[in-house]
Design a protein around this motif. Structure first.
Motif, mmCIF file in Angstrom:
data_model
loop_
_atom_site.group_PDB
_atom_site.id
_atom_site.type_symbol
_atom_site.label_atom_id
_atom_site.label_comp_id
_atom_site.label_asym_id
_atom_site.label_seq_id
_atom_site.Cartn_x
_atom_site.Cartn_y
_atom_site.Cartn_z
ATOM 1 N N ASP A 64 6.683 36.102 -2.324
ATOM 2 C CA ASP A 64 5.623 36.242 -3.323
ATOM 3 C C ASP A 64 5.169 34.874 -3.822
ATOM 4 O O ASP A 64 3.984 34.669 -4.084
ATOM 5 C CB ASP A 64 6.102 37.094 -4.496
ATOM 6 C CG ASP A 64 6.378 38.528 -4.082
ATOM 7 O OD1 ASP A 64 5.647 39.045 -3.203
ATOM 8 O OD2 ASP A 64 7.311 39.133 -4.622
ATOM 9 N N ALA A 65 6.084 33.930 -3.954
ATOM 10 C CA ALA A 65 5.747 32.577 -4.399
ATOM 11 C C ALA A 65 4.811 31.898 -3.393
ATOM 12 O O ALA A 65 4.003 31.059 -3.769
ATOM 13 C CB ALA A 65 7.013 31.755 -4.590
ATOM 14 N N ALA A 66 4.911 32.274 -2.132
ATOM 15 C CA ALA A 66 4.053 31.704 -1.099
ATOM 16 C C ALA A 66 2.596 32.122 -1.269
ATOM 17 O O ALA A 66 1.693 31.515 -0.692
ATOM 18 C CB ALA A 66 4.553 32.097 0.278
ATOM 19 N N LYS A 67 2.339 33.143 -2.074
ATOM 20 C CA LYS A 67 0.978 33.645 -2.293
ATOM 21 C C LYS A 67 0.326 33.017 -3.521
ATOM 22 O O LYS A 67 -0.799 33.358 -3.845
ATOM 23 C CB LYS A 67 1.009 35.158 -2.432
ATOM 24 C CG LYS A 67 1.490 35.850 -1.171
ATOM 25 C CD LYS A 67 1.590 37.340 -1.351
ATOM 26 C CE LYS A 67 2.134 37.975 -0.079
ATOM 27 N NZ LYS A 67 2.337 39.393 -0.222
ATOM 28 N N ILE A 68 1.038 32.115 -4.196
ATOM 29 C CA ILE A 68 0.532 31.494 -5.417
ATOM 30 C C ILE A 68 0.222 30.022 -5.133
ATOM 31 O O ILE A 68 1.119 29.239 -4.876
ATOM 32 C CB ILE A 68 1.546 31.621 -6.572
ATOM 33 C CG1 ILE A 68 1.870 33.094 -6.812
ATOM 34 C CG2 ILE A 68 1.007 30.958 -7.831
ATOM 35 C CD1 ILE A 68 3.036 33.318 -7.745
ATOM 36 N N THR A 69 -1.045 29.665 -5.168
ATOM 37 C CA THR A 69 -1.477 28.295 -4.926
ATOM 38 C C THR A 69 -1.383 27.509 -6.229
ATOM 39 O O THR A 69 -1.856 27.966 -7.273
ATOM 40 C CB THR A 69 -2.926 28.258 -4.408
ATOM 41 O OG1 THR A 69 -3.010 29.086 -3.250
ATOM 42 C CG2 THR A 69 -3.353 26.835 -4.067
#
Length: 75
Positions: A64-69
């Motif tokens: 999920d953290a990978a989806k937050i720029t």
């Protein structure tokens, strides 16, 4: 860079959140564009990631953290 790439101690600013089933929940907890997020630590195997958002701490999975720029502002 994404929140997944941030290291413990870094302070980052949220730029965007990809569409996902978690987006609405994160936004309702205050993780919206422009919010400062401090990366506290990661679990021994790297997943999940502990972060401080506004006045509380939360854990977020690396997927999920990978989806937050984000952009780095300190640390």
């Amino acid at each position: 860079m994404t929140l997944k790439d941030a290291k413990p101690g870094m302070v980052v600013k949220v730029e965007a959140i990809e569409a996902s089933e978690l987006k609405e929940r994160l936004m309702s907890m205050g993780m919206v564009k422009g919010t400062k997020v401090k990366v506290l630590r990661s679990a021994p195997l790297g997943d999940p990631l502990a972060v401080s958002v506004r006045s509380f701490n939360m854990s977020i999975r690396l997927s999920d953290a990978a989806k937050i720029t984000v952009t780095q502002i300190a640390g």
